[in-house]
Design an enzyme around this catalytic site. Structure first.
Site, PDB file in Angstrom:
ATOM      1  N   PRO A   9      53.476 150.275 142.800  1.00 11.03           N
ATOM      2  CG  PRO A   9      52.593 152.012 141.546  1.00 11.03           C
ATOM      3  CD  PRO A   9      53.086 150.603 141.433  1.00 11.03           C
ATOM      4  CG  ASN A  10      51.628 154.393 146.460  1.00 11.12           C
ATOM      5  OD1 ASN A  10      52.443 155.113 147.025  1.00 11.12           O
ATOM      6  ND2 ASN A  10      51.028 154.752 145.342  1.00 11.12           N
ATOM      7  NE  ARG A  17      48.091 152.430 149.270  1.00  9.62           N
ATOM      8  CZ  ARG A  17      47.929 151.891 148.053  1.00  9.62           C
ATOM      9  NH1 ARG A  17      48.511 150.759 147.713  1.00  9.62           N
ATOM     10  NH2 ARG A  17      47.189 152.507 147.169  1.00  9.62           N
ATOM     11  CE1 TYR A  22      44.352 148.627 148.181  1.00 10.27           C
ATOM     12  CE2 TYR A  22      44.866 150.704 149.278  1.00 10.27           C
ATOM     13  CZ  TYR A  22      44.489 150.007 148.147  1.00 10.27           C
ATOM     14  OH  TYR A  22      44.241 150.674 146.974  1.00 10.27           O
ATOM     15  CG  ASN A  73      48.654 144.426 143.570  1.00 10.25           C
ATOM     16  OD1 ASN A  73      48.255 145.247 142.737  1.00 10.25           O
ATOM     17  ND2 ASN A  73      48.182 144.377 144.806  1.00 10.25           N
ATOM     18  CB  ALA A  76      48.240 153.309 140.768  1.00 10.70           C
ATOM     19  CD  GLU A  97      45.321 142.391 136.899  1.00 12.33           C
ATOM     20  OE1 GLU A  97      45.076 141.841 135.804  1.00 12.33           O
ATOM     21  OE2 GLU A  97      44.868 143.493 137.214  1.00 12.33           O
ATOM     22  CG  HIS A  99      44.008 144.152 141.728  1.00 12.57           C
ATOM     23  ND1 HIS A  99      44.944 145.133 141.588  1.00 12.57           N
ATOM     24  CD2 HIS A  99      43.788 143.633 140.505  1.00 12.57           C
ATOM     25  CE1 HIS A  99      45.277 145.230 140.317  1.00 12.57           C
ATOM     26  NE2 HIS A  99      44.591 144.327 139.634  1.00 12.57           N
ATOM     27  NE  ARG A 106      39.426 150.957 146.148  1.00 13.13           N
ATOM     28  CZ  ARG A 106      40.743 151.123 146.260  1.00 13.13           C
ATOM     29  NH1 ARG A 106      41.565 150.134 145.961  1.00 13.13           N
ATOM     30  NH2 ARG A 106      41.219 152.278 146.680  1.00 13.13           N
TER      31      ARG A 106
HETATM   32  C1  DQA Z   1      45.332 147.654 144.225  1.00 11.30           C
HETATM   33  C2  DQA Z   1      44.163 148.392 143.586  1.00 11.30           C
HETATM   34  C3  DQA Z   1      44.653 149.587 142.774  1.00 11.30           C
HETATM   35  O1  DQA Z   1      43.555 150.277 142.190  1.00 11.30           O
HETATM   36  C4  DQA Z   1      45.388 150.564 143.665  1.00 11.30           C
HETATM   37  O2  DQA Z   1      45.912 151.635 142.917  1.00 11.30           O
HETATM   38  C5  DQA Z   1      46.439 149.911 144.485  1.00 11.30           C
HETATM   39  C6  DQA Z   1      46.198 148.588 145.057  1.00 11.30           C
HETATM   40  C7  DQA Z   1      44.864 146.504 145.150  1.00 11.30           C
HETATM   41  O3  DQA Z   1      45.698 145.669 145.483  1.00 11.30           O
HETATM   42  O4  DQA Z   1      43.708 146.469 145.555  1.00 11.30           O
HETATM   43  O5  DQA Z   1      47.477 150.515 144.773  1.00 11.30           O
HETATM   44  O6  DQA Z   1      46.120 147.069 143.201  1.00 11.30           O
END
Ligand code: DQA
Length: 162
Positions: A9-10, A17, A22, A73, A76, A97, A99, A106
């Site tokens: 998501p997102n 964002r 990011y 990835n 959240a 995985e 990120h 964080r």
């Molecule tokens: C994320 C880190 C997560 O905590 C966050 O909710 C994201 C992006 C990252 O790529 O750094 O949406 O996965």
């Protein structure tokens, strides 16, 4: 060899964002770079992004018998989703995985990944370059898996002949 890249998501909002966290790169640009690298290495690659947990679970299940490796990835859902973890555990496909940010630098709620224990490896804090590293990692893993399978087959053959 086929790799499926799953984005949570997102991540469709990359480039808009929280650019301070990011960076400015859009998801489609990250995917274009990954596609270029996959082509150079004769890998088949597919991309999937969803904001919905169940759709991510479905996509992981569809990888069974189809994909050799997964790069995910979970965004959240990393910190909350037992369902995504169980799906990865069920399909038993080598998974990395990724990120973009360093989740340990964080908020505390981001420090725990429910997904990491069912992945072969985790890459974080490298921005979009992390996806490139994940592709190198998955190629290495897959070549190790295939070398292991070949050795086991050869061993079986020798045992049958004896
Ligand atoms: C994320 C880190 C997560 O905590 C966050 O909710 C994201 C992006 C990252 O790529 O750094 O949406 O996965």
């Amino acid at each position: 060899m086929k790799i499926v890249v799953i984005q949570g998501p997102n991540l469709n909002m990359l480039g808009i964002r929280e650019k301070n966290i990011y960076g400015p790169m859009k998801l489609e640009d990250i995917h274009a770079q990954m596609k270029g690298f996959a082509d150079q290495n004769k890998l088949e690659i597919e991309f999937f992004q969803s904001n919905l947990e169940g759709e991510i679970v479905d996509r992981i299940q569809e990888c069974l018998g189809d994909a050799d490796g997964i790069i995910i990835n979970p965004a959240a859902y990393t910190h909350t989703s037992i369902a995504i973890r169980d799906a990865l555990s069920a399909v038993q496909i080598p998974t990395i995985e990724v990120h973009l940010s360093n989740i340990h630098q964080r908020e505390e709620f981001r420090h725990k990944s429910l997904i990491a224990p069912v992945c072969a490896g985790q890459i974080m804090g490298m921005g979009p370059f992390g996806y490139h590293l994940a592709m190198i990692g998955i190629m290495q893993l897959l070549s190790e898996v295939s070398a292991f399978k070949q050795a086991r087959q050869a061993q079986k053959k020798t045992q049958e002949q004896a």
